[in-house]
Design a protein around this motif. Structure first.
Motif, PDB file in Angstrom:
ATOM      1  N   ILE A  93       0.837  -1.198   0.000  1.00 62.06           N
ATOM      2  CA  ILE A  93       0.000   0.000   0.000  1.00 62.06           C
ATOM      3  C   ILE A  93       0.874   1.251   0.000  1.00 62.06           C
ATOM      4  CG2 ILE A  93      -1.680   1.330   1.333  1.00 62.06           C
ATOM      5  CD1 ILE A  93      -2.798  -1.355   2.345  1.00 62.06           C
ATOM      6  N   ALA A  94       1.906   1.244   0.845  1.00 61.81           N
ATOM      7  CA  ALA A  94       2.818   2.391   0.926  1.00 61.81           C
ATOM      8  C   ALA A  94       3.527   2.630  -0.401  1.00 61.81           C
ATOM      9  CB  ALA A  94       3.842   2.161   2.035  1.00 61.81           C
ATOM     10  N   ASN A  95       3.807   1.549  -1.130  1.00 58.11           N
ATOM     11  CA  ASN A  95       4.503   1.668  -2.410  1.00 58.11           C
ATOM     12  C   ASN A  95       3.617   2.332  -3.477  1.00 58.11           C
ATOM     13  OD1 ASN A  95       6.793   1.155  -4.133  1.00 58.11           O
ATOM     14  ND2 ASN A  95       5.596  -0.469  -5.082  1.00 58.11           N
ATOM     15  N   TYR A  96       2.313   2.106  -3.418  1.00 55.52           N
ATOM     16  CA  TYR A  96       1.402   2.648  -4.426  1.00 55.52           C
ATOM     17  C   TYR A  96       0.877   4.036  -4.082  1.00 55.52           C
ATOM     18  CZ  TYR A  96       1.361  -1.730  -7.004  1.00 55.52           C
ATOM     19  OH  TYR A  96       1.738  -2.824  -7.758  1.00 55.52           O
ATOM     20  N   VAL A  97       1.084   4.481  -2.848  1.00 61.75           N
ATOM     21  CA  VAL A  97       0.666   5.835  -2.470  1.00 61.75           C
ATOM     22  C   VAL A  97       1.690   6.827  -3.023  1.00 61.75           C
ATOM     23  CG1 VAL A  97       0.317   7.417  -0.558  1.00 61.75           C
ATOM     24  CG2 VAL A  97      -0.514   5.078  -0.385  1.00 61.75           C
ATOM     25  N   PRO A  98       1.268   7.818  -3.815  1.00 67.88           N
ATOM     26  CA  PRO A  98       2.223   8.750  -4.429  1.00 67.88           C
ATOM     27  C   PRO A  98       2.884   9.672  -3.409  1.00 67.88           C
ATOM     28  CG  PRO A  98      -0.026   9.470  -4.861  1.00 67.88           C
ATOM     29  CD  PRO A  98      -0.127   8.125  -4.205  1.00 67.88           C
ATOM     30  N   SER A 103       8.980  15.203  -0.485  1.00 66.93           N
ATOM     31  CA  SER A 103       9.196  14.022   0.358  1.00 66.93           C
ATOM     32  C   SER A 103      10.673  13.629   0.361  1.00 66.93           C
ATOM     33  CB  SER A 103       8.366  12.838  -0.156  1.00 66.93           C
ATOM     34  OG  SER A 103       8.669  11.657   0.564  1.00 66.93           O
ATOM     35  N   PRO A 104      11.304  13.389   1.532  1.00 61.41           N
ATOM     36  CA  PRO A 104      12.711  12.990   1.580  1.00 61.41           C
ATOM     37  C   PRO A 104      12.993  11.719   0.784  1.00 61.41           C
ATOM     38  CG  PRO A 104      11.930  13.583   3.762  1.00 61.41           C
ATOM     39  CD  PRO A 104      10.726  13.521   2.867  1.00 61.41           C
ATOM     40  N   ILE A 105      12.022  10.827   0.722  1.00 64.52           N
ATOM     41  CA  ILE A 105      12.129   9.596  -0.063  1.00 64.52           C
ATOM     42  C   ILE A 105      11.075   9.642  -1.154  1.00 64.52           C
ATOM     43  CG2 ILE A 105      12.030   7.078  -0.045  1.00 64.52           C
ATOM     44  CD1 ILE A 105      14.339   8.229   1.581  1.00 64.52           C
ATOM     45  N   ASN A 106      11.517   9.671  -2.423  1.00 64.19           N
ATOM     46  CA  ASN A 106      10.555   9.745  -3.516  1.00 64.19           C
ATOM     47  C   ASN A 106      10.066   8.350  -3.920  1.00 64.19           C
ATOM     48  OD1 ASN A 106      12.545   8.588  -5.179  1.00 64.19           O
ATOM     49  ND2 ASN A 106      13.312  10.589  -5.818  1.00 64.19           N
ATOM     50  N   ASN A 107       9.166   8.322  -4.895  1.00 62.65           N
ATOM     51  CA  ASN A 107       8.569   7.057  -5.324  1.00 62.65           C
ATOM     52  C   ASN A 107       9.613   6.076  -5.847  1.00 62.65           C
ATOM     53  OD1 ASN A 107       5.849   7.768  -4.779  1.00 62.65           O
ATOM     54  ND2 ASN A 107       5.767   8.961  -6.678  1.00 62.65           N
ATOM     55  N   GLU A 108      10.568   6.566  -6.616  1.00 64.33           N
ATOM     56  CA  GLU A 108      11.571   5.696  -7.250  1.00 64.33           C
ATOM     57  C   GLU A 108      12.454   5.006  -6.211  1.00 64.33           C
ATOM     58  OE1 GLU A 108      10.900   8.811  -8.196  1.00 64.33           O
ATOM     59  OE2 GLU A 108       9.822   8.280 -10.047  1.00 64.33           O
ATOM     60  N   ILE A 109      12.922   5.785  -5.227  1.00 65.48           N
ATOM     61  CA  ILE A 109      13.791   5.209  -4.196  1.00 65.48           C
ATOM     62  C   ILE A 109      13.019   4.184  -3.363  1.00 65.48           C
ATOM     63  CG2 ILE A 109      15.108   5.696  -2.106  1.00 65.48           C
ATOM     64  CD1 ILE A 109      15.824   8.403  -3.294  1.00 65.48           C
ATOM     65  N   PHE A 110      11.799   4.536  -2.996  1.00 62.67           N
ATOM     66  CA  PHE A 110      10.993   3.618  -2.180  1.00 62.67           C
ATOM     67  C   PHE A 110      10.728   2.316  -2.920  1.00 62.67           C
ATOM     68  CE2 PHE A 110       7.303   1.828  -0.115  1.00 62.67           C
ATOM     69  CZ  PHE A 110       7.498   2.126   1.231  1.00 62.67           C
ATOM     70  N   THR A 111      10.377   2.433  -4.196  1.00 66.36           N
ATOM     71  CA  THR A 111      10.110   1.242  -4.998  1.00 66.36           C
ATOM     72  C   THR A 111      11.368   0.392  -5.169  1.00 66.36           C
ATOM     73  OG1 THR A 111       8.342   2.353  -6.203  1.00 66.36           O
ATOM     74  CG2 THR A 111       9.288   0.401  -7.235  1.00 66.36           C
ATOM     75  N   LYS A 112      12.504   1.061  -5.336  1.00 66.86           N
ATOM     76  CA  LYS A 112      13.761   0.332  -5.498  1.00 66.86           C
ATOM     77  C   LYS A 112      14.097  -0.484  -4.263  1.00 66.86           C
ATOM     78  CE  LYS A 112      18.590   0.925  -6.898  1.00 66.86           C
ATOM     79  NZ  LYS A 112      19.632   1.910  -7.314  1.00 66.86           N
ATOM     80  N   VAL A 113      13.814   0.083  -3.104  1.00 65.42           N
ATOM     81  CA  VAL A 113      14.134  -0.599  -1.837  1.00 65.42           C
ATOM     82  C   VAL A 113      13.097  -1.656  -1.488  1.00 65.42           C
ATOM     83  CG1 VAL A 113      14.477  -0.292   0.647  1.00 65.42           C
ATOM     84  CG2 VAL A 113      15.404   1.382  -0.957  1.00 65.42           C
ATOM     85  N   PHE A 114      11.819  -1.324  -1.644  1.00 65.81           N
ATOM     86  CA  PHE A 114      10.747  -2.212  -1.167  1.00 65.81           C
ATOM     87  C   PHE A 114       9.905  -2.838  -2.271  1.00 65.81           C
ATOM     88  CE2 PHE A 114      11.305   0.787   2.425  1.00 65.81           C
ATOM     89  CZ  PHE A 114      11.635  -0.130   3.404  1.00 65.81           C
ATOM     90  N   GLY A 115      10.094  -2.419  -3.516  1.00 66.08           N
ATOM     91  CA  GLY A 115       9.216  -2.863  -4.586  1.00 66.08           C
ATOM     92  C   GLY A 115       9.209  -4.356  -4.829  1.00 66.08           C
ATOM     93  N   LEU A 116      10.331  -5.024  -4.610  1.00 69.22           N
ATOM     94  CA  LEU A 116      10.401  -6.464  -4.851  1.00 69.22           C
ATOM     95  C   LEU A 116      10.058  -7.282  -3.607  1.00 69.22           C
ATOM     96  CD1 LEU A 116      13.683  -6.643  -6.981  1.00 69.22           C
ATOM     97  CD2 LEU A 116      11.334  -6.899  -7.788  1.00 69.22           C
ATOM     98  N   SER A 117       9.760  -6.614  -2.498  1.00 72.83           N
ATOM     99  CA  SER A 117       9.523  -7.324  -1.244  1.00 72.83           C
ATOM    100  C   SER A 117       8.416  -8.370  -1.310  1.00 72.83           C
ATOM    101  CB  SER A 117       9.223  -6.328  -0.120  1.00 72.83           C
ATOM    102  OG  SER A 117      10.376  -5.603   0.214  1.00 72.83           O
ATOM    103  N   PRO A 118       7.249  -8.110  -1.944  1.00 72.84           N
ATOM    104  CA  PRO A 118       6.208  -9.144  -1.986  1.00 72.84           C
ATOM    105  C   PRO A 118       6.670 -10.440  -2.640  1.00 72.84           C
ATOM    106  CG  PRO A 118       5.293  -7.022  -2.565  1.00 72.84           C
ATOM    107  CD  PRO A 118       6.776  -6.836  -2.500  1.00 72.84           C
ATOM    108  N   ILE A 119       7.434 -10.335  -3.737  1.00 72.63           N
ATOM    109  CA  ILE A 119       7.960 -11.541  -4.388  1.00 72.63           C
ATOM    110  C   ILE A 119       8.943 -12.250  -3.469  1.00 72.63           C
ATOM    111  CG2 ILE A 119       9.310 -12.396  -6.336  1.00 72.63           C
ATOM    112  CD1 ILE A 119       8.199 -10.108  -8.001  1.00 72.63           C
ATOM    113  N   ALA A 120       9.799 -11.456  -2.846  1.00 73.33           N
ATOM    114  CA  ALA A 120      10.781 -12.040  -1.938  1.00 73.33           C
ATOM    115  C   ALA A 120      10.117 -12.718  -0.754  1.00 73.33           C
ATOM    116  CB  ALA A 120      11.745 -10.958  -1.447  1.00 73.33           C
ATOM    117  N   VAL A 121       9.064 -12.095  -0.234  1.00 70.77           N
ATOM    118  CA  VAL A 121       8.354 -12.682   0.899  1.00 70.77           C
ATOM    119  C   VAL A 121       7.684 -13.986   0.505  1.00 70.77           C
ATOM    120  CG1 VAL A 121       6.376 -12.385   2.443  1.00 70.77           C
ATOM    121  CG2 VAL A 121       8.036 -10.570   2.179  1.00 70.77           C
TER     122      VAL A 121
END
Length: 230
Positions: A93-98, A103-121
């Motif tokens: 949810i946090a990844n899809y909220v613009p 914002s200190p952390i933009n969409n690209e950085i957040f997605t890069k860090v957490f975007g693959l987490s669901p697959i990894a989990v």
């Protein structure tokens, strides 16, 4: 055992369970950073930082298995699975909220860090599910065979088997889903398994100390377990 001691035992069980869940969720959130460790120049380990809290979960389930029994250990494992999926739902949810412009952390950085987490989990949970239940089953098999003696035997034998299954499964799935390249498969498999075995050997004295303190505090005999009524 009187009511006061049972209440204390239940509180400790909750603390162990919360530590287990925290370590598991943390390992799923931080897994995308990789590091190397070259102890004494003998072997170079190449590992995900997600592996650092992971052995703690096996130590905790071994403690719970030894003191509270197989049923309570399985309950903590199931709770950990739900907690992991719940936390990943929040991350999604946090990844899809613009993000706002400042914002200190933009969409690209957040997605890069957490975007693959669901697959990894998904990969991690499949591996974890197999490994933890196998660990608990083997632990209690050896506990029954040894009649509650030789704690080092069931601790290490159960961990060796479960950690190999865990490492093989999670690395295979991460490569299959193209989270990691297949060129890293053998390196991560060997490094991950050897690292977990090393930690399992090192945590055996810690397990002995904790079990000794439990048995002394709650007057447990060899092979005896605390029955929680909660």
């Amino acid at each position: 055992m009187n009511h006061k001691l049972k209440s204390e035992a239940f509180t400790i069980y909750l603390i162990l369970g919360s530590m287990f869940i925290a370590a598991l969720v943390a390992s799923n959130l931080i897994f995308q950073k990789f590091f190397y460790w070259n102890p004494f120049g003998i072997f170079r380990f190449e590992l995900s930082v997600g592996i650092l809290p992971y052995p703690i979960t096996f130590l905790i389930t071994d403690i719970i298995s030894e003191i509270y029994g197989r049923k309570k250990a399985n309950q903590v494992v199931i709770a950990g699975i739900f907690a992991s999926f719940f936390s990943m739902g929040i991350v999604l949810i946090a990844n899809y909220v613009p993000a706002i412009d400042n914002s200190p952390i933009n969409n690209e950085i957040f997605t890069k860090v957490f975007g693959l987490s669901p697959i990894a989990v998904l990969a991690s949970m499949l591996a974890y599910l197999f490994a933890q239940f196998i660990d608990i089953r083997i632990f209690h098999f050896w506990k029954r065979i040894t009649k509650g003696k030789h704690l080092w035997l069931r601790n290490n034998f159960s961990t060796f088997a479960s950690q190999f299954i865990d490492t093989l499964t999670v690395v295979s799935l991460l490569c299959f889903f193209k989270v990691l390249p297949w060129s890293l498969f053998s390196t991560l498999l060997i490094s991950g398994f050897l690292f977990k075995i090393l930690i399992a050997l090192l945590d055996t004295p810690i397990l002995y100390l904790i079990v000794y303190l439990f048995k002394r505090r709650f007057n447990l005999k060899a092979g005896e377990e605390i029955e929680l009524i909660h």
